[in-house]
Design a protein around this motif. Structure first.
Motif, PDB file in Angstrom:
ATOM      1  N   ASP A   1       0.099  -2.900   6.397  1.00  0.00           N
ATOM      2  CA  ASP A   1       1.455  -2.584   5.973  1.00  0.00           C
ATOM      3  C   ASP A   1       1.742  -1.142   6.390  1.00  0.00           C
ATOM      4  O   ASP A   1       1.148  -0.212   5.855  1.00  0.00           O
ATOM      5  N   PRO A   2       2.651  -0.917   7.354  1.00  0.00           N
ATOM      6  CA  PRO A   2       2.838   0.442   7.881  1.00  0.00           C
ATOM      7  C   PRO A   2       3.402   1.430   6.871  1.00  0.00           C
ATOM      8  O   PRO A   2       3.287   2.644   7.079  1.00  0.00           O
ATOM      9  N   LYS A   3       3.991   0.958   5.796  1.00  0.00           N
ATOM     10  CA  LYS A   3       4.552   1.889   4.814  1.00  0.00           C
ATOM     11  C   LYS A   3       3.560   2.230   3.708  1.00  0.00           C
ATOM     12  O   LYS A   3       3.850   3.063   2.846  1.00  0.00           O
ATOM     13  N   GLU A   4       2.362   1.620   3.724  1.00  0.00           N
ATOM     14  CA  GLU A   4       1.383   1.833   2.670  1.00  0.00           C
ATOM     15  C   GLU A   4       0.596   3.109   2.930  1.00  0.00           C
ATOM     16  O   GLU A   4       0.187   3.387   4.064  1.00  0.00           O
ATOM     17  N   THR A   5       0.344   3.886   1.891  1.00  0.00           N
ATOM     18  CA  THR A   5      -0.415   5.111   2.056  1.00  0.00           C
ATOM     19  C   THR A   5      -1.883   4.793   2.336  1.00  0.00           C
ATOM     20  O   THR A   5      -2.380   3.715   2.007  1.00  0.00           O
ATOM     21  N   THR A   6      -2.576   5.754   2.915  1.00  0.00           N
ATOM     22  CA  THR A   6      -3.999   5.579   3.215  1.00  0.00           C
ATOM     23  C   THR A   6      -4.798   5.332   1.943  1.00  0.00           C
ATOM     24  O   THR A   6      -5.693   4.480   1.914  1.00  0.00           O
ATOM     25  N   ILE A   7      -4.490   6.057   0.888  1.00  0.00           N
ATOM     26  CA  ILE A   7      -5.233   5.892  -0.361  1.00  0.00           C
ATOM     27  C   ILE A   7      -5.026   4.507  -0.943  1.00  0.00           C
ATOM     28  O   ILE A   7      -5.987   3.813  -1.318  1.00  0.00           O
ATOM     29  N   ASP A   8      -3.781   4.059  -1.012  1.00  0.00           N
ATOM     30  CA  ASP A   8      -3.517   2.739  -1.585  1.00  0.00           C
ATOM     31  C   ASP A   8      -4.161   1.635  -0.750  1.00  0.00           C
ATOM     32  O   ASP A   8      -4.733   0.690  -1.294  1.00  0.00           O
ATOM     33  N   ARG A   9      -4.076   1.751   0.571  1.00  0.00           N
ATOM     34  CA  ARG A   9      -4.667   0.719   1.421  1.00  0.00           C
ATOM     35  C   ARG A   9      -6.184   0.712   1.281  1.00  0.00           C
ATOM     36  O   ARG A   9      -6.819  -0.351   1.278  1.00  0.00           O
ATOM     37  N   THR A  10      -6.781   1.882   1.161  1.00  0.00           N
ATOM     38  CA  THR A  10      -8.233   1.953   1.020  1.00  0.00           C
ATOM     39  C   THR A  10      -8.694   1.263  -0.263  1.00  0.00           C
ATOM     40  O   THR A  10      -9.649   0.487  -0.255  1.00  0.00           O
ATOM     41  N   VAL A  11      -8.020   1.551  -1.360  1.00  0.00           N
ATOM     42  CA  VAL A  11      -8.386   0.926  -2.631  1.00  0.00           C
ATOM     43  C   VAL A  11      -8.179  -0.584  -2.561  1.00  0.00           C
ATOM     44  O   VAL A  11      -9.029  -1.370  -3.003  1.00  0.00           O
ATOM     45  N   LYS A  12      -7.074  -1.020  -1.987  1.00  0.00           N
ATOM     46  CA  LYS A  12      -6.805  -2.452  -1.893  1.00  0.00           C
ATOM     47  C   LYS A  12      -7.813  -3.146  -0.977  1.00  0.00           C
ATOM     48  O   LYS A  12      -8.207  -4.296  -1.234  1.00  0.00           O
ATOM     49  N   GLN A  13      -8.237  -2.471   0.093  1.00  0.00           N
ATOM     50  CA  GLN A  13      -9.224  -3.076   0.971  1.00  0.00           C
ATOM     51  C   GLN A  13     -10.553  -3.241   0.253  1.00  0.00           C
ATOM     52  O   GLN A  13     -11.221  -4.274   0.375  1.00  0.00           O
ATOM     53  N   ASN A  14     -10.951  -2.240  -0.522  1.00  0.00           N
ATOM     54  CA  ASN A  14     -12.183  -2.374  -1.295  1.00  0.00           C
ATOM     55  C   ASN A  14     -12.075  -3.516  -2.289  1.00  0.00           C
ATOM     56  O   ASN A  14     -13.032  -4.281  -2.476  1.00  0.00           O
ATOM     57  N   ALA A  15     -10.921  -3.654  -2.925  1.00  0.00           N
ATOM     58  CA  ALA A  15     -10.715  -4.782  -3.833  1.00  0.00           C
ATOM     59  C   ALA A  15     -10.795  -6.107  -3.074  1.00  0.00           C
ATOM     60  O   ALA A  15     -11.306  -7.111  -3.603  1.00  0.00           O
ATOM     61  N   GLY A  16     -10.319  -6.115  -1.833  1.00  0.00           N
ATOM     62  CA  GLY A  16     -10.402  -7.321  -1.019  1.00  0.00           C
ATOM     63  C   GLY A  16     -11.832  -7.722  -0.712  1.00  0.00           C
ATOM     64  O   GLY A  16     -12.177  -8.911  -0.738  1.00  0.00           O
ATOM     65  N   PHE A  17     -12.679  -6.739  -0.433  1.00  0.00           N
ATOM     66  CA  PHE A  17     -14.081  -7.067  -0.173  1.00  0.00           C
ATOM     67  C   PHE A  17     -14.801  -7.498  -1.448  1.00  0.00           C
ATOM     68  O   PHE A  17     -15.694  -8.343  -1.400  1.00  0.00           O
ATOM     69  N   GLN A  18     -14.417  -6.947  -2.602  1.00  0.00           N
ATOM     70  CA  GLN A  18     -15.007  -7.425  -3.851  1.00  0.00           C
ATOM     71  C   GLN A  18     -14.580  -8.868  -4.115  1.00  0.00           C
ATOM     72  O   GLN A  18     -15.389  -9.684  -4.560  1.00  0.00           O
ATOM     73  N   GLN A  19     -13.324  -9.178  -3.813  1.00  0.00           N
ATOM     74  CA  GLN A  19     -12.849 -10.555  -3.953  1.00  0.00           C
ATOM     75  C   GLN A  19     -13.656 -11.487  -3.057  1.00  0.00           C
ATOM     76  O   GLN A  19     -14.044 -12.592  -3.466  1.00  0.00           O
ATOM     77  N   ALA A  20     -13.926 -11.053  -1.830  1.00  0.00           N
ATOM     78  CA  ALA A  20     -14.725 -11.868  -0.918  1.00  0.00           C
ATOM     79  C   ALA A  20     -16.158 -12.002  -1.414  1.00  0.00           C
ATOM     80  O   ALA A  20     -16.770 -13.076  -1.324  1.00  0.00           O
ATOM     81  N   PHE A  21     -16.716 -10.904  -1.951  1.00  0.00           N
ATOM     82  CA  PHE A  21     -18.082 -10.957  -2.499  1.00  0.00           C
ATOM     83  C   PHE A  21     -18.134 -11.925  -3.673  1.00  0.00           C
ATOM     84  O   PHE A  21     -19.082 -12.722  -3.793  1.00  0.00           O
ATOM     85  N   ASP A  22     -17.132 -11.878  -4.544  1.00  0.00           N
ATOM     86  CA  ASP A  22     -17.102 -12.780  -5.694  1.00  0.00           C
ATOM     87  C   ASP A  22     -16.985 -14.235  -5.249  1.00  0.00           C
ATOM     88  O   ASP A  22     -17.618 -15.127  -5.846  1.00  0.00           O
ATOM     89  N   ALA A  23     -16.183 -14.493  -4.203  1.00  0.00           N
ATOM     90  CA  ALA A  23     -16.051 -15.859  -3.701  1.00  0.00           C
ATOM     91  C   ALA A  23     -17.371 -16.337  -3.103  1.00  0.00           C
ATOM     92  O   ALA A  23     -17.778 -17.487  -3.306  1.00  0.00           O
TER      93      ALA A  23
END
Length: 528
Positions: free
Chosen positions: A270-292
């Motif tokens: 998302d080009p309007k997303e800040t680096t910090i927000d995207r970083t946190v969301k990406q980490n949450a995405g990998f935790q979601q994948a780990f949980d799956a």
């Protein structure tokens, strides 16, 4: 040394996919672009100084000299490929100055040709040439390979393009991977920052100098791509970008909306997303994948994480954290804590890797780190011969020019803390280290910033987003489609990117759009 809060955005090597740029037959506007925007200064009219670049003729020949690894040498030797170099200015503000060369690989269309089909797998830092060389066989006979020249390019600084971003020797890479930087004390922060400053200095000295690094971001890649479009003889450009490649696509759409024929953007940033927000969301995405993955593994009584998915993260921490002080010997090498976590992240990019990941974690439980080390090698671009490609070095360099800088240690520490909370499976348990990362010591300021794209006159686009994508979470694709006024293909599944991977529901829509410009109406629903 290197900041490992964010994972690379490119698809894993074993499943890396194609990105397509098509050509149409309508009139182009050579060198023209939108006004200056958040991606940096943009050209406003055809420049006489750039005319020679736009008018250059590509000289195609054998691909052997373009190979930068043993794997590439084998792949590029297959019949049907030829290669060329495109000359571009290092600094578009001074086009008469130093030049760079963009490496391209081509497989010609087997039928009635529409135009060129460019490939970029993401990263940033992944090789489009290597992508096409490895995937062309799988596309043989497909509608795309019949109608388009398949072309992979290595963006400036990447792979076979020159100057090449190069920061570490093979020996220095091994030292880097063993250096965990987990000490949150003031002394530990000072040591880590000194290492990060040294890394930035090495990159500057070994990568064509500060001027080249200053112009290695996406802002400049899209300028190169427009010259490439013209040199390939394409009046309008259609593009399929995966992962970071979606940033290239959306930035090109802003700079050259009048030169776009079609865009497919899969695994969106998302080009309007800040680096910090995207970083946190990406980490949450990998935790979601780990949980799956853990839930899938738990169905097997022999699952190395146990049969209770709720306890899987704690079990994984118990298996990996001892590696901080006692890495496991793997032949003449060792599996570090960082390598173990990185190997798991590599395997979480696609569900197809889950059986291998289960074996790797089972091996770790018995003191065998071979599989996780091999997965980490894949992530870092280490070949069987011990040579590293420059994908991670290019990732850092391009990110430094594309992403917002964090110049405050307290803010950096808070980011690490939030990332650890979002992805506790990769939390080392030692506390957040608030050291400034290598970008804080980079020789140039970023040339992009978060913003909502402004691309007046952009034709219809298509965005593909997977619900369980760990690296580029689903909502980013929804938001990008809305920002560009495009159509969305929503895909139910657990993997990073999905288009042109053999799923008929997805590929039939994408092919019809790219070849015939049939725009999907509303939201398309597919499942893996």
């Amino acid at each position: 040394m290197l900041c490992r809060v964010r994972a690379r955005l490119g698809t894993p090597a074993a499943f890396v996919l194609c990105c397509a740029v098509l050509a149409g037959c309508t009139q182009s506007t050579t060198g023209a672009a939108a006004p200056s925007g958040a991606n940096g200064p943009q050209p406003t009219e055809d420049s006489a100084e750039l005319a020679s670049f736009y008018e250059q003729q590509l000289t195609w020949g054998p691909c052997g000299e373009f190979a930068v690894s043993a794997e590439d040498r084998q792949a590029y030797s297959a019949p049907g490929f030829d290669c060329a170099r495109l000359e571009v200015p290092v600094d578009y503000a001074a086009p008469a100055g130093e030049k760079a060369q963009i490496a391209l690989l081509r497989q010609k269309a087997s039928g009635e040709k529409i135009g060129s089909l460019l490939f970029n797998p993401g990263g940033p830092g992944a090789s489009g040439m290597s992508l096409v060389a490895n995937l062309a066989g799988g596309l043989t006979g497909s509608p795309l390979s019949q109608r388009f020249d398949l072309i992979g390019f290595d963006p400036r600084g990447v792979g076979a393009s020159t100057p090449t971003i190069d920061c570490l020797t093979n020996e220095e890479w091994e030292v880097e991977r063993a250096d965990l930087d987990v000490d949150p004390s003031p002394a530990g922060v000072q040591e880590t920052e000194a290492e990060n400053e040294e890394y930035a200095q090495r990159c500057t000295e070994r990568s064509g100098g500060a001027a080249f690094l200053a112009n290695s971001g996406t802002r400049d890649v899209v300028r190169d791509m427009d010259i490439m479009r013209q040199a390939l003889g394409d009046e309008k450009l259609s593009y399929v970008g995966y992962s970071y490649g979606t940033r290239i696509g959306s930035a090109y759409a802003e700079a050259f909306p009048q030169n776009v024929r079609a865009l497919v953007l899969d695994g969106a940033l998302d080009p309007k997303e800040t680096t910090i927000d995207r970083t946190v969301k990406q980490n949450a995405g990998f935790q979601q994948a780990f949980d799956a993955f853990a839930a899938d593994c738990a169905a097997n009584p022999a699952c190395p994480l146990g049969t209770d998915p709720a306890q899987a993260t704690a079990v994984f921490q118990q298996l990996t954290r001892p590696l901080i002080d006692q890495p496991i010997a793997v032949g003449s090498r060792t599996l570090s804590y960082g390598d173990a976590v990185t190997g798991v992240i590599q395997a979480l990019y696609a569900k197809d890797f889950w059986p291998v990941l289960t074996q790797g974690i089972a091996g770790l439980a018995t003191g065998n780190g071979r599989i996780l080390l091999a997965l980490a090698d894949l992530y870092y671009g280490r070949g069987d011969d011990g040579n590293y490609d420059n994908s991670i070095e290019a990732f850092v360099s391009i990110s430094c020019m594309d992403e917002e800088r964090i110049a405050d240690r307290a803010q950096q520490e808070e980011l690490i803390r939030r990332a650890n909370e979002a992805a506790p499976f990769r939390d080392d348990g030692r506390g957040a280290v608030g050291a400034l990362d290598p970008c804080s010591f980079w020789p140039a300021e970023p040339t992009s910033q978060p913003h909502t794209p402004q691309a007046a006159g952009l034709p219809p686009t298509v965005v593909v987003s997977v619900t369980g994508d760990p690296a580029t979470p689903y909502q980013a694709g929804v938001d990008l489609a809305q920002a560009l006024g495009g159509s969305l293909i929503s895909v139910e599944g657990n993997q990073h990117t999905a288009a042109l991977r053999g799923n008929r529901c997805i590929d039939d829509v994408v092919n019809a759009y790219l070849i015939d410009l049939e725009v999907p109406q509303g939201q398309t629903e597919c499942a893996l």
